[in-house]
Design an enzyme around this catalytic site. Structure first.
Site, PDB file in Angstrom:
ATOM      1  N   GLU A 131       0.841  -1.192   0.000  1.00 35.54           N
ATOM      2  CA  GLU A 131       0.000   0.000   0.000  1.00 35.54           C
ATOM      3  C   GLU A 131       0.883   1.250   0.000  1.00 35.54           C
ATOM      4  O   GLU A 131       1.997   1.238   0.504  1.00 35.54           O
ATOM      5  CB  GLU A 131      -0.880   0.027   1.254  1.00 35.54           C
ATOM      6  CG  GLU A 131      -1.953  -1.040   1.303  1.00 35.54           C
ATOM      7  CD  GLU A 131      -2.781  -0.928   2.565  1.00 35.54           C
ATOM      8  OE1 GLU A 131      -4.017  -0.989   2.453  1.00 35.54           O
ATOM      9  OE2 GLU A 131      -2.203  -0.797   3.655  1.00 35.54           O
ATOM     10  N   TYR A 132       0.335   2.347  -0.556  1.00 39.11           N
ATOM     11  CA  TYR A 132       1.067   3.613  -0.477  1.00 39.11           C
ATOM     12  C   TYR A 132       0.905   4.210   0.916  1.00 39.11           C
ATOM     13  O   TYR A 132      -0.096   3.953   1.578  1.00 39.11           O
ATOM     14  CB  TYR A 132       0.606   4.596  -1.560  1.00 39.11           C
ATOM     15  CG  TYR A 132      -0.836   5.074  -1.434  1.00 39.11           C
ATOM     16  CD1 TYR A 132      -1.206   6.053  -0.514  1.00 39.11           C
ATOM     17  CD2 TYR A 132      -1.840   4.553  -2.255  1.00 39.11           C
ATOM     18  CE1 TYR A 132      -2.506   6.503  -0.400  1.00 39.11           C
ATOM     19  CE2 TYR A 132      -3.148   4.988  -2.155  1.00 39.11           C
ATOM     20  CZ  TYR A 132      -3.467   5.963  -1.222  1.00 39.11           C
ATOM     21  OH  TYR A 132      -4.770   6.393  -1.119  1.00 39.11           O
ATOM     22  N   GLU A 184       0.898   0.172  -4.581  1.00 42.20           N
ATOM     23  CA  GLU A 184      -0.503   0.332  -4.961  1.00 42.20           C
ATOM     24  C   GLU A 184      -0.860   1.810  -5.108  1.00 42.20           C
ATOM     25  O   GLU A 184      -0.464   2.637  -4.293  1.00 42.20           O
ATOM     26  CB  GLU A 184      -1.367  -0.301  -3.867  1.00 42.20           C
ATOM     27  CG  GLU A 184      -2.846   0.010  -3.963  1.00 42.20           C
ATOM     28  CD  GLU A 184      -3.526  -0.171  -2.634  1.00 42.20           C
ATOM     29  OE1 GLU A 184      -3.972  -1.291  -2.370  1.00 42.20           O
ATOM     30  OE2 GLU A 184      -3.580   0.796  -1.857  1.00 42.20           O
ATOM     31  N   GLU A 206      -5.798   5.492  -6.185  1.00 36.56           N
ATOM     32  CA  GLU A 206      -6.332   6.834  -6.449  1.00 36.56           C
ATOM     33  C   GLU A 206      -6.207   7.218  -7.922  1.00 36.56           C
ATOM     34  O   GLU A 206      -6.965   8.056  -8.422  1.00 36.56           O
ATOM     35  CB  GLU A 206      -5.638   7.868  -5.554  1.00 36.56           C
ATOM     36  CG  GLU A 206      -4.248   8.300  -5.989  1.00 36.56           C
ATOM     37  CD  GLU A 206      -3.159   7.332  -5.591  1.00 36.56           C
ATOM     38  OE1 GLU A 206      -1.980   7.699  -5.690  1.00 36.56           O
ATOM     39  OE2 GLU A 206      -3.464   6.194  -5.187  1.00 36.56           O
ATOM     40  N   SER A 261      -1.673  10.450  -1.578  1.00 38.34           N
ATOM     41  CA  SER A 261      -2.492  10.195  -2.772  1.00 38.34           C
ATOM     42  C   SER A 261      -2.928  11.502  -3.424  1.00 38.34           C
ATOM     43  O   SER A 261      -3.038  11.576  -4.653  1.00 38.34           O
ATOM     44  CB  SER A 261      -3.715   9.347  -2.421  1.00 38.34           C
ATOM     45  OG  SER A 261      -4.555  10.008  -1.500  1.00 38.34           O
ATOM     46  N   ARG A 262      -3.173  12.548  -2.629  1.00 39.24           N
ATOM     47  CA  ARG A 262      -3.516  13.851  -3.210  1.00 39.24           C
ATOM     48  C   ARG A 262      -2.308  14.451  -3.941  1.00 39.24           C
ATOM     49  O   ARG A 262      -2.431  15.016  -5.032  1.00 39.24           O
ATOM     50  CB  ARG A 262      -4.004  14.813  -2.130  1.00 39.24           C
ATOM     51  CG  ARG A 262      -5.500  14.806  -1.934  1.00 39.24           C
ATOM     52  CD  ARG A 262      -5.996  13.606  -1.177  1.00 39.24           C
ATOM     53  NE  ARG A 262      -5.605  13.624   0.223  1.00 39.24           N
ATOM     54  CZ  ARG A 262      -5.805  12.614   1.058  1.00 39.24           C
ATOM     55  NH1 ARG A 262      -6.357  11.492   0.634  1.00 39.24           N
ATOM     56  NH2 ARG A 262      -5.432  12.689   2.330  1.00 39.24           N
TER      57      ARG A 262
END
Length: 262
Positions: free
Chosen positions: A54-55, A81, A84, A137-138
């Site tokens: 996962e990130y 991963e 997003e 993710s943003r």
């Protein structure tokens, strides 16, 4: 006292030690606290396993770079991963942004904080990283839409008695166009994403309803499988690594910038 490892949905659980040593285990999916990612990735790569994580992959740029080097030495796939980038919202934005000359933009992400569960406590930062990492993710959206960015300034406002946190980051594109990224958490806030992008040809304010995100985790796993099958070119893999490392580097610089002002 260690708990007994039973079955989940008729699938037998095994210990970390057994997973590392078993020849039947060829791939590891790491879905743990961000602070533990680096150690788990290193253990599984050294044990000769492919890894999906996962990130964020790690909480430092240098660690991620070293882990990719290790994966290359071991001949294994290391995949971070990024669901997003598989969202309908991102696909819409990508289509809207392509070919347009950005003048300025902003992305604000808000999330509620429950007083009984202070989601940005020192313990959470220790487990999931500084807000620039837990919210990466943003940042990935902005880099994927507008290319590599440089950091202009960053501030972190905290009111611990109110369980409130606001991180404000000012970035610039390679064409010196300003982008502002804000992460805000506090009681009474709703989980929401607000965006505003202004182009020479017009503006995009907030996100229209573009549909439901379906099977994005499965889609990301399919990308991982394609990498295992050698269906990604060296150029595609290199471009992805460059983007991920750039985002991690920016997150680390943001953390340093905010920490220096405390």
């Amino acid at each position: 006292m260690r708990r007994e490892l039973g079955n989940i949905d008729e699938v037998r659980q095994i210990s970390l030690e057994d997973a590392l040593s078993s020849e039947e285990v060829e791939v590891a999916f790491i879905c743990s606290e961000s602070s533990s990612h680096e150690d788990y990735i290193r253990q599984f790569l050294n044990a000769g396993k492919h890894v999906l994580v996962e990130y964020p992959m790690t909480l430092s740029w240098a660690a991620a770079r070293d882990l990719w080097k290790l994966a290359e030495q071991k001949g294994k796939v290391l995949h971070e991963e990024h669901v997003e980038l598989l969202m309908e919202e991102f696909a819409f934005l990508k289509k809207e942004v392509v070919g347009k000359d950005l003048l300025k933009g902003s992305l604000l992400f808000t999330v509620p904080r429950y007083l009984s569960f202070p989601t940005a406590s020192p313990l959470e930062e220790e487990r999931f990283g500084f807000p620039a990492f837990s919210g990466i993710s943003r940042l990935t959206w902005l880099v994927s839409l507008f290319g590599e960015l440089s950091l202009v300034s960053a501030t972190l406002e905290e009111r611990k008695e109110d369980q409130y946190m606001k991180m404000t980051v000012c970035l610039e594109t390679e064409n010196k166009r300003p982008l502002t990224w804000i992460e805000e958490k506090g009681p009474g806030l709703k989980r929401n994403r607000h965006l505003s992008f202004h182009f020479k040809s017009g503006s995009l304010e907030n996100m229209p309803n573009v549909g439901v995100n379906k099977n994005i985790f499965l889609k990301d796993q399919n990308i991982f499988v394609q990498k295992l099958l050698g269906q990604f070119s060296e150029e595609e893999l290199a471009a992805e690594q460059k983007r991920i490392l750039h985002c991690l580097w920016l997150a680390e610089e943001i953390q340093k910038h905010c920490s220096s002002k405390k």
